[in-house]
Write an enzyme that holds these catalytic residues in place. Structure first.
Site, PDB file in Angstrom:
ATOM      1  N   GLY A   3      -9.050 -10.221  -1.672  1.00  8.96           N
ATOM      2  CA  GLY A   3      -7.878 -10.607  -0.890  1.00  8.96           C
ATOM      3  C   GLY A   3      -7.309 -11.955  -1.306  1.00  8.96           C
ATOM      4  O   GLY A   3      -6.120 -12.077  -1.619  1.00  8.96           O
ATOM      5  N   ARG A  60       0.827  -1.215   0.000  1.00  5.84           N
ATOM      6  CA  ARG A  60       0.000   0.000   0.000  1.00  5.84           C
ATOM      7  C   ARG A  60       0.859   1.262   0.000  1.00  5.84           C
ATOM      8  O   ARG A  60       0.494   2.258  -0.618  1.00  5.84           O
ATOM      9  CB  ARG A  60      -0.931  -0.001   1.214  1.00  5.84           C
ATOM     10  CG  ARG A  60      -2.087  -0.954   1.012  1.00  5.84           C
ATOM     11  CD  ARG A  60      -2.979  -1.014   2.221  1.00  5.84           C
ATOM     12  NE  ARG A  60      -4.207  -1.745   1.906  1.00  5.84           N
ATOM     13  CZ  ARG A  60      -5.024  -2.258   2.803  1.00  5.84           C
ATOM     14  NH1 ARG A  60      -4.750  -2.118   4.097  1.00  5.84           N
ATOM     15  NH2 ARG A  60      -6.107  -2.894   2.442  1.00  5.84           N
ATOM     16  N   GLY A  80     -12.779  -4.507   0.216  1.00  4.00           N
ATOM     17  CA  GLY A  80     -14.191  -4.153   0.381  1.00  4.00           C
ATOM     18  C   GLY A  80     -14.699  -3.248  -0.721  1.00  4.00           C
ATOM     19  O   GLY A  80     -15.811  -3.438  -1.234  1.00  4.00           O
ATOM     20  N   LYS A 106     -18.358 -18.976  -0.188  1.00  4.89           N
ATOM     21  CA  LYS A 106     -19.810 -19.013   0.031  1.00  4.89           C
ATOM     22  C   LYS A 106     -20.607 -18.104  -0.904  1.00  4.89           C
ATOM     23  O   LYS A 106     -20.210 -16.979  -1.180  1.00  4.89           O
ATOM     24  CB  LYS A 106     -20.106 -18.578   1.467  1.00  4.89           C
ATOM     25  CG  LYS A 106     -19.640 -19.573   2.498  1.00  4.89           C
ATOM     26  CD  LYS A 106     -20.039 -19.072   3.859  1.00  4.89           C
ATOM     27  CE  LYS A 106     -19.795 -20.127   4.923  1.00  4.89           C
ATOM     28  NZ  LYS A 106     -20.149 -19.611   6.247  1.00  4.89           N
TER      29      LYS A 106
HETATM   30  P1  ADP Z   1     -11.718 -13.242  -2.100  1.00  6.25           P
HETATM   31  O1  ADP Z   1     -10.972 -12.939  -0.809  1.00  6.25           O
HETATM   32  O2  ADP Z   1     -10.791 -13.220  -3.285  1.00  6.25           O
HETATM   33  O3  ADP Z   1     -12.937 -12.396  -2.286  1.00  6.25           O
HETATM   34  P2  ADP Z   1     -13.169 -15.416  -0.890  1.00  6.25           P
HETATM   35  O4  ADP Z   1     -12.738 -14.947   0.465  1.00  6.25           O
HETATM   36  O5  ADP Z   1     -14.583 -15.237  -1.255  1.00  6.25           O
HETATM   37  O6  ADP Z   1     -12.216 -14.774  -2.020  1.00  6.25           O
HETATM   38  O7  ADP Z   1     -12.891 -16.978  -1.029  1.00  6.25           O
HETATM   39  C1  ADP Z   1     -11.649 -17.568  -0.804  1.00  6.25           C
HETATM   40  C2  ADP Z   1     -11.769 -18.839  -0.025  1.00  6.25           C
HETATM   41  O8  ADP Z   1     -12.635 -19.774  -0.638  1.00  6.25           O
HETATM   42  C3  ADP Z   1     -10.419 -19.522   0.089  1.00  6.25           C
HETATM   43  O9  ADP Z   1     -10.061 -19.593   1.434  1.00  6.25           O
HETATM   44  C4  ADP Z   1     -10.661 -20.907  -0.506  1.00  6.25           C
HETATM   45  O10 ADP Z   1      -9.977 -21.936   0.174  1.00  6.25           O
HETATM   46  C5  ADP Z   1     -12.150 -21.066  -0.357  1.00  6.25           C
HETATM   47  N1  ADP Z   1     -12.669 -22.084  -1.266  1.00  6.25           N
HETATM   48  C6  ADP Z   1     -12.642 -22.073  -2.608  1.00  6.25           C
HETATM   49  N2  ADP Z   1     -13.175 -23.191  -3.123  1.00  6.25           N
HETATM   50  C7  ADP Z   1     -13.564 -23.967  -2.070  1.00  6.25           C
HETATM   51  C8  ADP Z   1     -14.191 -25.242  -1.957  1.00  6.25           C
HETATM   52  N3  ADP Z   1     -14.527 -25.958  -3.024  1.00  6.25           N
HETATM   53  N4  ADP Z   1     -14.433 -25.697  -0.708  1.00  6.25           N
HETATM   54  C9  ADP Z   1     -14.081 -24.962   0.367  1.00  6.25           C
HETATM   55  N5  ADP Z   1     -13.504 -23.753   0.317  1.00  6.25           N
HETATM   56  C10 ADP Z   1     -13.242 -23.250  -0.895  1.00  6.25           C
HETATM   57 MG    MG Z   2     -11.342 -13.563   1.240  1.00  6.37          MG
END
Ligand code: ADP
Ligand code: MG
Length: 397
Positions: free
Chosen positions: A355, A39, A378, A197
């Site tokens: 992230g 950053r 965010g 999720k």
């Molecule tokens: P970002 O931070 O890029 O927005 P998220 O926080 O939404 O991404 O998602 C990342 C998480 O999702 C990671 O920790 C990854 O391990 C988890 N993940 C991805 N695919 C699966 C899966 N099939 N089952 C469980 N966890 C998963």
């Molecule tokens: Mg994340």
């Protein structure tokens, strides 16, 4: 290119002018050392340009979550030395008390960091009193902190209404990239949405189905969509209470002419561990009751690469699998490499953020080959949800 906001190019002669610059200096620190200076490095173009043009540069930033209470361990005084080293120029700390007097002694080209904006309870409330206190310290305002633009705070939004306001170089690059990806993109547009999720990204999915031509769903959230289509996902991470919502999103996509891509082969295991004994690849209809889907399978990944080859624009948030644990990073790494190669060839504009997404692209070694990678967690997600970011709106009035 015509833009709806002003940049440093529109500031005119700023020699001797006091410029308040909102930056994101919220870096992780341990034992007085900055442990990740990403950053800080991102602020260098704006800060050095303003200083070189003779402005008196006063940086505004928050640090941690002091919630309106002065806390010595969250003072931006701690950052003065590391920031001085990084910039290779002298940077002074400016305490809130007597700030105007200190700034009055600064010479053109000098740089100072004002105390943590969140020590003032009026910052997060965007209180008039706080806006006026800050505005009295400067002649012009530059917002260079896209990552804080989803908050309507005094230093991120309020100031833009009372001082002539401009986007810094970092903000400018981010807004241009986001505009190319979703504002005014070249079609066909593909979106990759992955992650754990559905519930955390409902608004993103609902916004994207009416914007993009191809929606690629991976990660844990794909399981909820598969379940909605009647697939037995075994022990996989799955929000069974959201299958109705998933169906509604699929319907909305259908109506909007957006093709949704769900995996048809998957990588599964009985236990969640690195390279587990029970690892295998199978069709989505062959997942056993005691297995978990942990990544998109190789056949589906190849088909997704073919989809990207037909597209001109890609926006990506969320990994396709549990990428932190090998080999469940395979689909994410393979598709990221395809996107990077197409970007290098010049056929694809690729924008990614989030992230874990940034971590995954770094792991794949392709972050530098994407057109733009946003580190604004965010704010990036709210932008993907189609929300107006108050800090940006205030600049584009
Ligand atoms: P970002 O931070 O890029 O927005 P998220 O926080 O939404 O991404 O998602 C990342 C998480 O999702 C990671 O920790 C990854 O391990 C988890 N993940 C991805 N695919 C699966 C899966 N099939 N089952 C469980 N966890 C998963
Ligand atoms: Mg994340």
């Amino acid at each position: 290119m015509t833009r709806s906001f002003k940049t440093l190019d529109n500031m005119g002669d700023i020699a001797g002018k006091r410029v308040l610059v909102r930056e994101d200096l919220n870096v992780p620190m341990a034992d007085g050392e900055v442990t990740d200076d990403t950053r800080l490095r991102a602020t260098v173009p704006t800060v050095t340009e303003l200083a070189d043009r003779g402005a008196i540069v006063v940086l505004l930033a928050h640090f941690g979550r002091p919630k309106g209470v002065r806390q010595p361990e969250l003072s931006l005084a701690l950052l003065t030395r590391p920031y001085t080293v990084l910039l290779g120029r002298e940077v002074r700390f400016i305490d809130d008390q007597g700030a105007a007097d200190v700034i009055a002694t600064m010479e053109p080209g000098q740089i100072g960091i004002l105390e943590n904006t969140r020590f003032d309870p009026g910052e997060e409330k965007n209180a008039t009193q706080t806006v006026e206190r800050l505005a009295a310290l400067g002649d012009l305002y530059v917002n260079d902190a896209f990552s804080a633009a989803h908050r309507a705070h005094a230093s991120t939004e309020g100031l833009a209404h009372v001082l002539p306001a401009f986007a810094g170089r970092q903000m400018e690059a981010e807004l241009d990239a986001l505009d190319k990806a979703l504002g005014n993109p070249e079609h066909p547009v593909a979106a990759v949405v992955g992650g754990a999720k559905v519930s955390t990204k409902l608004d993103v999915l609902e916004h994207l189905v009416v914007k993009v031509d191809h929606l690629i769903i991976g990660g844990g959230m794909a399981n909820t969509f598969l379940a909605a289509r009647g697939v037995d996902v075994g022990k996989s991470l799955c929000e069974h209470d959201l299958t109705g919502t998933a169906e509604a999103i699929l319907d909305a996509a259908d109506k909007a002419g957006c093709t949704v891509h769900l995996p048809y082969d998957v990588v599964v295991a009985k236990e969640f561990a690195a390279n587990p004994q029970s690892l295998r690849t199978c069709n989505v209809h062959e997942v056993a009751a005691d297995e978990m889907i942990l990544d998109v399978g190789p056949a589906a990944t190849e088909a997704l690469a073919d989809v990207l080859k037909t597209c001109r624009t890609l926006v990506w948030n969320g990994p396709l699998g549990a990428f932190e644990t090998p080999p469940f990073d395979a689909a994410t790494v393979a598709l990221a490499k395809t996107a990077a190669a197409l970007t290098k060839e010049g056929t694809l504009v690729s924008v990614a953020g989030g992230g874990d997404t940034v971590a995954a692209l770094n792991q794949a070694g392709v972050a530098d080959d994407f057109s733009f990678v946003s580190t604004a967690g965010g704010a990036f997600l709210e932008w993907m949800e189609g929300k107006e970011l108050p800090g940006v709106a205030a600049l584009t009035r």
